[in-house]
Every structure is written in C-alpha cells, then in structure tokens.
Design an enzyme around this catalytic site. Structure first.
Site, PDB file in Angstrom:
ATOM      1  N   GLU A 108       1.054   0.007  -7.634  1.00 31.33           N
ATOM      2  CA  GLU A 108       0.288   0.127  -6.390  1.00 31.33           C
ATOM      3  C   GLU A 108       1.038   0.977  -5.359  1.00 31.33           C
ATOM      4  O   GLU A 108       0.442   1.770  -4.639  1.00 31.33           O
ATOM      5  CB  GLU A 108      -0.022  -1.270  -5.846  1.00 31.33           C
ATOM      6  CG  GLU A 108      -1.032  -2.003  -6.739  1.00 31.33           C
ATOM      7  CD  GLU A 108      -1.219  -3.455  -6.343  1.00 31.33           C
ATOM      8  OE1 GLU A 108      -0.231  -4.219  -6.467  1.00 31.33           O
ATOM      9  OE2 GLU A 108      -2.327  -3.816  -5.916  1.00 31.33           O
ATOM     10  N   GLU A 128      -1.477  -8.306 -13.111  1.00 37.69           N
ATOM     11  CA  GLU A 128      -1.555  -9.507 -12.272  1.00 37.69           C
ATOM     12  C   GLU A 128      -2.437 -10.587 -12.877  1.00 37.69           C
ATOM     13  O   GLU A 128      -2.221 -11.785 -12.667  1.00 37.69           O
ATOM     14  CB  GLU A 128      -2.076  -9.141 -10.870  1.00 37.69           C
ATOM     15  CG  GLU A 128      -1.067  -8.418  -9.988  1.00 37.69           C
ATOM     16  CD  GLU A 128      -1.045  -6.909 -10.167  1.00 37.69           C
ATOM     17  OE1 GLU A 128      -1.577  -6.421 -11.189  1.00 37.69           O
ATOM     18  OE2 GLU A 128      -0.488  -6.218  -9.295  1.00 37.69           O
TER      19      GLU A 128
HETATM   20  N1  3HC Z   1       9.501 -10.642 -10.419  1.00 38.96           N
HETATM   21  C1  3HC Z   1      10.616 -11.366 -10.581  1.00 38.96           C
HETATM   22  N2  3HC Z   1      11.324 -11.375 -11.722  1.00 38.96           N
HETATM   23  C2  3HC Z   1      10.874 -10.617 -12.713  1.00 38.96           C
HETATM   24  C3  3HC Z   1       9.717  -9.836 -12.611  1.00 38.96           C
HETATM   25  C4  3HC Z   1       9.012  -9.862 -11.381  1.00 38.96           C
HETATM   26  N3  3HC Z   1       7.908  -9.122 -11.203  1.00 38.96           N
HETATM   27  N4  3HC Z   1       9.519  -9.191 -13.782  1.00 38.96           N
HETATM   28  C5  3HC Z   1      10.536  -9.554 -14.588  1.00 38.96           C
HETATM   29  N5  3HC Z   1      11.347 -10.416 -13.942  1.00 38.96           N
HETATM   30  C6  3HC Z   1      12.585 -11.009 -14.468  1.00 38.96           C
HETATM   31  C7  3HC Z   1      12.338 -11.944 -15.630  1.00 38.96           C
HETATM   32  O1  3HC Z   1      12.046 -13.242 -15.184  1.00 38.96           O
HETATM   33  C8  3HC Z   1      13.640 -11.862 -16.377  1.00 38.96           C
HETATM   34  O2  3HC Z   1      14.549 -12.672 -15.693  1.00 38.96           O
HETATM   35  P1  3HC Z   1      15.697 -13.451 -16.492  1.00 38.96           P
HETATM   36  O3  3HC Z   1      16.514 -12.405 -17.169  1.00 38.96           O
HETATM   37  O4  3HC Z   1      16.399 -14.206 -15.442  1.00 38.96           O
HETATM   38  O5  3HC Z   1      14.962 -14.321 -17.459  1.00 38.96           O
HETATM   39  C9  3HC Z   1      14.064 -10.413 -16.186  1.00 38.96           C
HETATM   40  O6  3HC Z   1      13.340  -9.949 -15.035  1.00 38.96           O
HETATM   41  C10 3HC Z   1      13.760  -9.509 -17.343  1.00 38.96           C
HETATM   42  O7  3HC Z   1      12.386  -9.668 -17.682  1.00 38.96           O
HETATM   43  P2  3HC Z   1      11.895  -9.673 -19.197  1.00 38.96           P
HETATM   44  O8  3HC Z   1      12.713 -10.606 -20.001  1.00 38.96           O
HETATM   45  O9  3HC Z   1      10.427  -9.887 -19.158  1.00 38.96           O
HETATM   46  O10 3HC Z   1      12.273  -8.178 -19.612  1.00 38.96           O
HETATM   47  P3  3HC Z   1      11.528  -7.201 -20.591  1.00 38.96           P
HETATM   48  O11 3HC Z   1      12.364  -5.988 -20.661  1.00 38.96           O
HETATM   49  O12 3HC Z   1      11.130  -7.892 -21.844  1.00 38.96           O
HETATM   50  O13 3HC Z   1      10.146  -6.797 -19.853  1.00 38.96           O
HETATM   51  C11 3HC Z   1       8.767  -6.177 -17.987  1.00 38.96           C
HETATM   52  C12 3HC Z   1      10.167  -6.101 -18.652  1.00 38.96           C
HETATM   53  C13 3HC Z   1       7.729  -5.477 -18.868  1.00 38.96           C
HETATM   54  C14 3HC Z   1       8.840  -5.497 -16.660  1.00 38.96           C
HETATM   55  C15 3HC Z   1       8.370  -7.672 -17.847  1.00 38.96           C
HETATM   56  O14 3HC Z   1       9.428  -8.349 -17.207  1.00 38.96           O
HETATM   57  C16 3HC Z   1       7.136  -7.911 -17.046  1.00 38.96           C
HETATM   58  O15 3HC Z   1       6.045  -7.791 -17.575  1.00 38.96           O
HETATM   59  N6  3HC Z   1       7.295  -8.303 -15.774  1.00 38.96           N
HETATM   60  C17 3HC Z   1       6.219  -8.757 -14.949  1.00 38.96           C
HETATM   61  C18 3HC Z   1       5.376  -7.621 -14.461  1.00 38.96           C
HETATM   62  C19 3HC Z   1       4.285  -8.133 -13.556  1.00 38.96           C
HETATM   63  O16 3HC Z   1       3.600  -9.089 -13.850  1.00 38.96           O
HETATM   64  N7  3HC Z   1       4.117  -7.479 -12.415  1.00 38.96           N
HETATM   65  C20 3HC Z   1       3.145  -7.883 -11.453  1.00 38.96           C
HETATM   66  C21 3HC Z   1       3.743  -8.828 -10.481  1.00 38.96           C
HETATM   67  S1  3HC Z   1       2.570  -9.484  -9.340  1.00 38.96           S
HETATM   68  C22 3HC Z   1       2.325  -8.240  -8.249  1.00 38.96           C
HETATM   69  O17 3HC Z   1       2.886  -7.172  -8.368  1.00 38.96           O
HETATM   70  C23 3HC Z   1       1.399  -8.543  -7.123  1.00 38.96           C
HETATM   71  C24 3HC Z   1       1.013  -7.328  -6.368  1.00 38.96           C
HETATM   72  O18 3HC Z   1      -0.243  -6.871  -6.818  1.00 38.96           O
HETATM   73  C25 3HC Z   1       0.948  -7.609  -4.905  1.00 38.96           C
END
Ligand code: 3HC
Ligand code: NAI
Length: 696
Positions: A108, A128
C-alpha cells in the site's frame, strides 16, 4: 549517509536520495519505520540537492506489511494515512524499489509512491484477508485503479503473492530491473523520471481501470456467489467486496472512509483476533525448546516410500513437487500400477485446472520410480513406511528396512495411531526412527505431525522439521500416544457423536451443528468420505455397532453410494430414511430411551471433550505448547481459523464454563471419561490455556 532513526537511513547518489529501511526480519511498518520514512522523505524534500527519492529496503524483503504486533493498541503517529499522504503529495518523484515481498501495508505504501520498479523475483500481495482484515491503508482503492476491479478482487480475496512479472503486465509495476541491480537501476530510473520531467503519478487520480466494473452490473453479485462457499463464516471477504463497490461508486476520499470504517471494525473483531493468533501460532511450531536452531541436520536428497496406497502415492507427490526423487516399493505389481495410476491422474487433473503445465507434470512423474524390490531403497536418505495399519506388518517392514537401508538414514512411519516406540524397538537404529504423519490427501493437506519417540535423536527431528518446510508443510512436533494430537482428539469427539446416535440424535443433526460451527463437515459425513469399512472385517462383524450394521448392509460410505447418508451420482449427500430406520431399530434393541438433543448440547458434547483431551495432551507433554494443538486442528481437520483452534476457542468460552459443562454432561460421557486436572486447575485459577507453554 544520514541516519534518520534506528531503522532508516538517507543515502545520496548524486541528486537521488535513497531512503533505506533496515528493520529485520521483514521490514514490517512498525512505528519506528513509519516515523523514519516520514522524517526521511521530509528531509529529502527539504534538501535542494535532491531531485528524486528512492524507497528501498535492506535484508531479504521489501516491507512485508503493518507490524501485526502493534495491532493490539491504537497506532502511534504517524499512522498509515499520514505516512502515505507525505509520500503521495511529495513535490519530488518517489520511486519504490521492490525485492522479496511487498505485502499488505508495504504494498500500500508502494502504491502511494509515484513509480514502482521491481526485480523479477519480487512478489506483491494484499494478504490481510488471512488475518481476518482488509487492506486498511488505501489498498482496496488504489490497487483496482492500477489493475482493474476483477484482478484486485482476486488478489485481495485470495491473499496470494503475485509475481512482479505479472504485475508489470497488469500495470502495477512500472519497470522490471535486473535481479542483482535493484539499487542502481532504481536510481537510474529515478534519474530518467527527473530528466523527462515526468508527472508525479498519483494512483488515486486514475479512473480508467474502474470503467469496466461500472459497466458490469452483475460483477459484485457474481463475485459474492463465487466465494460464498469457500469463505463461509469469514467476514473480511465480504468487506473487501464492499470496499470495491465503494471504489467504483464513490469519489476516492469517500470510498477511503468506507475502507477505514470497515478496517477498524474488523481490527477488533473476534475473527481477526483469532486469525492473528493463528498467524503467530503457525510460526511458533518451528521453535522447539530442546532443539535449538543450528542443530546439525542430515542431508536428505533421496526418498524411499513403502506402500503405494492412498497415503504412499500422495506422500510421493509431496516430494516430487519439491524436486526430490522418490522410489516407491509395493508388495505386488497390481498395487504398484494402481498407486502410480492414481498419482498420474492427480497430476492430470492439476493440468486440467491450470495449476501445472504438462512439462511440469512430466518432470514430476519422472522423479517417481516404482519397484517391487525393497533393496532399491539401500541408498535412500529417508524411507517413509505407509503400509497397512497393522503393528506386526509394520514391524516386519522396519526389520527389513533396517537391514537394507544405509546406516544413518532415517526411517519413518506414517502410522495414524500405532506406538512408534514399538516400531523403533525392532531396529538397531531407534534414534533414527520417527513418525511422519501426513494427512489425507497427503499432497493437499498442509499438516504434518512429526512424531518423536523416547529415543529419536535431536538431529533426526531437526532434519524432519527442515524437510517439512522444504516440501511446504506446516509441521508440528508431537510425542507418542494413541492417535498423537489430531486423531486422539478426533476419537474423543467421535465417541460422543456415536453415543449421541444412541440417545436419539441422527447423524445429520450432529453434522449440521458442526458444519454451522464452521467445520468443513461433521463426523458422519467424514466417515462416509473415508469409507465406513476402514478396519471393518466381514467375517468378524457382529452387528455390534451402527457402523457395523451399515457395513453389513453394504452401506460402506460414498464409494458404495450409501453410508450414513444416501448419495446421488454427483456424491451429493441426503439424510437417509434407511439409515434412520437402521438407527432406530438398533437403539430399540438396546432398550434405551431416546430424547431430542439440543444443538447446544451436541456442540458442547462434541467440542468440550476434545478440549479436555487437548489439556491431557499438554499434561502428558505430547506437545510443548497449547497453540501447537490449534495449528494441528486448523491445518489437518479444517477447524475454522476464525475460531482460532480448539484451545483458543476454549478460552473464548471460558475454562470455567467448559469445566462446568463437562461436569454436567459427565454421566453421559462414558465410563472412561475424566476431567483433566490441568484444565480444572487453570479454570479454578481463572487462567487461559491457549497461551500455555511447557518448560522442558
Ligand atoms: N508483523 C510482525 N511480524 C511479522 C510480520 C508482520 N507483518 N511478518 C512477519 N513477521 C515476523 C514473524 O512472526 C516471524 O517472527 P519470528 O521469527 O519471531 O517467529 C518473522 O517475522 C519471520 O516471518 P516468517 O517466519 O513468516 O518468514 P518467512 O520468510 O517464511 O516469510 C513473509 C516472510 C512472507 C513476509 C511472511 O512473514 C508473511 O507473510 N508475513 C505477513 C505478511 C502480512 O500478512 N502482511 C499484512 C499485514 S496487515 C497490514 O499490512 C494491514 C495494512 O493493510 C494496514
Ligand atoms: P492403503 O491400504 O491404501 O495402502 C497400503 C498399501 O501398502 C497397499 O497398496 C499395500 O499393497 C501396501 N503394502 C502392504 N504391505 C506392504 C509391504 N510389506 N511392502 C510394500 N507394500 C505393502 O492404506 P493407506 O490408507 O495408504 O494407509 C497407509 C498408512 O497410512 C496406514 O498406517 C494408515 O493408518 C496411515 N494413514 C492413513 C490415512 C488415510 O486417511 N488413509 C491418513 C494418515 C495416515
């Protein structure tokens, strides 16, 4: 280089300022990152040397979204909209330079930049929906303006990460740049923009890609219909559609208000709270207290499988899909041919559905070799046994494998419920024996229970967990007990479901309650699907249970067109008058009175004994944390993620109530039933169970 705050720097490359974000592990947009970006952009705008700004990230990825850990409290300023306004309204061009994944709020923010460049391996998405949310920083409004409403809907409703190459074609990425030259290419791109005096493109001002949706009055109804079944019980998908409707009917600022309102509502919804819990629970499973990161693992490059039945074939596909060669050993040619034909058919249907190309299928099939010679497994690094569920047959296979397979190689069993210690004990390498309990269909279900015996080595466990990740599974480490975690809790539920049939409920009454709760199907529909004759023997059958009577009447489930339910030619189920009569006759013979069971009683008697069993599993240290149980049920049995898993659900009900209801139902729960002391204790102390972690 100018340090803006702990996580952002401003680096100058001639007249282009690079705003560099460095906030491991995923550059999530925490307060510090948001603050750093705003301050960095302002500093660059104020600096007369700077003609353009590049927003770029260090580490493995571009910003992966909002920092989900901050969602529990109001966001500290600057919030997303303030941050985005600073970028979008900047008087100098801002270019997002994307690598890794630009997700959620990360994408975004990129959509508020005037231009976007990306390396071909980058992916972008608005995931999301998996957190029970909608994009809440303008994504629902800006993405459709770049890629059209239908594409935006697809991305937001699926949450998929879309390759930058596709987004370039769709118009959301302005330029693809060489893989290892993102920084320089982005600076060069920014220089060209300045040179050309190109306009500061604001996505919010675009309108053309909304025209098609405005002209199609049936679009949103069709969208709703398409997702209805898949998204049953989830709220966010409907809210995404409402935002898209707003995008095509309202001015941008008005539509943004709709998005903000719906996002705020979801942020505090029980569904999103549960799904955010699941997000972190699924990341916890990999952390095993007594097996630290860096525990030595064994190289696994060649897989052997024994048994090409329902499970063996699916397991072979899991490895072939990940590019690993697999040798399957069967007992006879007919079974081998049958097994490999099923594998081929599964792949062919993937081609038909557009999931795989014929070339990809050919590559995968070439990795699977069938044989009748156990000796072919001599050089395998891991052998998975998937023969009949019979201890003596399995022990026999393990004795032979132990003699044939190279020393050090891992030997695993896919048993659903047998004691793996007893299997390991027949080998001379019990430290290399473990359970790899795949779920059916193995090539589809994400869950893998990795079962450690008393003697499985740490290195064997670390190897199995790493391998699970490699083949795209979510692995939960569990200890040995009948049924491990998932099936043990399933047995507890099944026992009650069967008991309730004898008290007057019909299979469809029970199934309906669980379906409405959000499960994909109830226990009797599930039994019909799996086949009622699993473990049934015609010779020894004595009409002792309703299930036996059904099998004796050749009502053996979906495959015979009838089981608990009647099925039409499309396998649609209908409540069966014949089954109803069979049950009523059976109950009459027992001389028991029947009554009407309320939906509430059915729900409590199915779910609370499961919760109780989960607590016992924790007491016995079969898992290391309660949330692992929830991960098992969500990924292995279709427990609705918006209810967070059975242990999380228990806390939403309140443990006190769960215990009280179990006591109330106790006389009906069977002679062997007892309430878990742990559950009682937590309830008495007013504590919660889903957060429980056990010290090793
Ligand atoms: N916020 C906080 N922590 C996060 C995070 C996030 N968005 N995304 C990942 N992390 C943390 C994980 O909890 C993990 O922490 P840990 O090592 O303490 O367990 C660490 O980062 C690594 O994450 P993964 O084990 O998942 O690492 P991968 O390399 O396998 O994957 C990724 C990376 C594809 C970026 C995956 O972490 C992911 O899909 N993250 C979430 C993405 C997401 O959902 N984004 C949307 C958030 S909501 C939002 O943006 C609202 C907005 O519209 C206002
Ligand atoms: P299946 O009956 O479909 O397949 C078993 C296969 O093993 C048969 O093809 C048989 O010919 C072969 N076999 C038997 N003895 C053999 C031997 N000595 N050498 C080589 N091949 C031999 O059984 P299914 O359903 O695949 O189950 C296999 C195992 O997986 C069982 O332990 C079962 O409990 C477990 N499991 C089954 C699940 C399911 O839903 N079907 C789910 C999870 C685990």
């Amino acid at each position: 280089m100018t340090t803006i705050n702990a996580v952002t720097d401003l680096v100058f490359d001639d007249d282009v300022a690079l705003l560099v974000i460095d906030s491991p592990p995923v550059n999530a947009l925490s307060h510090a990152v948001r603050e750093g970006i705003v301050a960095g952009v302002r500093r660059a705008l104020d600096d007369p040397r700077v003609k353009a700004i590049v927003l770029i990230c260090k580490g493995k990825t571009f910003m992966a979204g909002a920092d989900i850990t901050e969602f529990g409290a109001p966001l500290k300023a600057p919030d997303f909209l303030e941050l985005e306004a600073v970028i979008e309204n900047a008087s100098k061009p801002i270019v997002a330079a994307i690598h890794g994944t630009a997700l959620g709020g990360g994408l975004e923010v990129a959509l508020c930049c005037h231009y976007r460049v990306a390396v071909p391996s980058a992916k972008c998405g608005l995931p999301e929906v998996h957190l029970g949310l909608i994009p809440g920083a303008g994504g629902t409004q800006r993405l459709p303006r770049l890629v059209g409403v239908e594409q935006a809907a697809e991305m937001m409703l699926s949450g998929e990460h879309v390759p930058a190459t596709t987004l370039r074609e769709l118009g959301a990425i302005d330029e693809l740049v060489p893989e290892d030259q993102l920084r320089d290419a982005a600076v060069e791109f920014a220089g060209r923009i300045v040179q050309a005096g190109a306009a500061l493109k604001k996505v919010r001002d675009l309108d053309e890609k909304l025209h098609a949706a405005r002209a199609d009055s049936s679009l949103f109804a069709a969208l709703r219909q398409r997702i209805e079944k898949k998204t049953r019980g989830f709220r966010a998908p409907e809210y995404i559609i409402r935002c898209l409707e707003a995008a095509v009917t309202l001015p941008f600022d008005e539509a943004m208000k709709v998005e903000q309102k719906l996002f705020a509502e979801l942020l505090h919804s029980p569904e999103s709270l549960a799904q955010r819990y699941v997000f972190f629970a699924e990341r916890q499973v990999w952390k095993i207290p007594d097996i630290p990161e860096g525990t030595p693992t064994l190289p696994v490059e060649k897989i052997g499988i024994v048994g090409a039945g329902t499970m063996g074939g699916g397991i072979a596909m899991c490895f072939a899909n990940a590019g690993l060669p697999v040798t399957i050993v069967e007992a006879n040619q007919e079974a081998l041919d049958r097994g490999l034909t099923v594998v081929r058919k599964n792949y062919e249907s993937a081609i038909k559905r557009g999931r795989l190309s014929p070339e990809e299928v050919a590559q995968r099939m070439a990795l699977i070799e069938g044989t009748l010679e156990l000796g072919s497994l001599a050089d395998a690094d891991l052998v998975i046994e998937a023969v009949f569920e019979d201890m003596s047959i399995k022990q026999d296979v393990f004795r032979k494998l132990d003699a044939i397979v190279k020393p050090g190689a891992l030997l695993a069993t896919n048993t659903s419920a047998l004691n793996i210690d007893e299997i390991a004990n027949v080998t001379r390498r019990p430290e290399a024996v473990l359970g790899l309990h795949f779920f059916s269909p193995a090539n589809v279900m994400r869950l893998l229970e990795v079962v450690r015996t008393r003697r499985t080595s740490k290195s064997a466990i670390a190897t199995a967990m790493r391998l699970a990740k490699r083949i795209g599974k979510i692995a939960v480490l569990v200890g040995v007990c009948p049924g491990f975690v998932g099936n043990r809790m399933l047995f507890a539920r099944q026992e009650q479901a069967n008991a309730m049939l004898l008290e007057g409920a019909m299979p469809w009454d029970i199934d309906r309650v669980l379906y409405e709760f959000g499960m994909p199907m109830g226990p009797f529909a599930m039994a019909d699907l799996a086949g009622l004759d699993l473990g049934w023997n015609k010779e020894t059958s004595k009409s002792a249970t309703i299930r036996e009577v059904l099998c004796e009447m050749d009502r053996r489930g979906q495959k015979t067109g009838a089981g608990y339910y009647d099925y039409d030619e499309h396998r649609n189920a209908r409540p069966s008058p014949d089954t109803e009569k069979i049950i009523r006759d059976f109950v009459r013979k027992t001389g028991r009175p029947t009554r009407t069971l309320s939906a509430q009683e059915i729900l409590e008697r199915c779910l609370y004994p499961m919760i109780n069993e989960g607590a016992k599993i924790l007491e016995e240290r079969i898992v290391v944390r309660a949330s692992d149980i929830d991960v098992v049920w969500i990924n292995g049995y279709g427990w609705p993620a918006y209810r967070g898993g059975p242990m999380y659900y228990a806390d939403t009900i309140g443990l006190h109530t769960v215990v009280q209801k179990l006591e109330e139902h106790a006389p009906k729960l069977g002679r062997g039933f007892s309430i878990s002391p742990l559950l009682r204790q937590l309830a008495a102390e007013g504590k919660r169970i889903h957060e429980l972690r056990l010290e090793q």
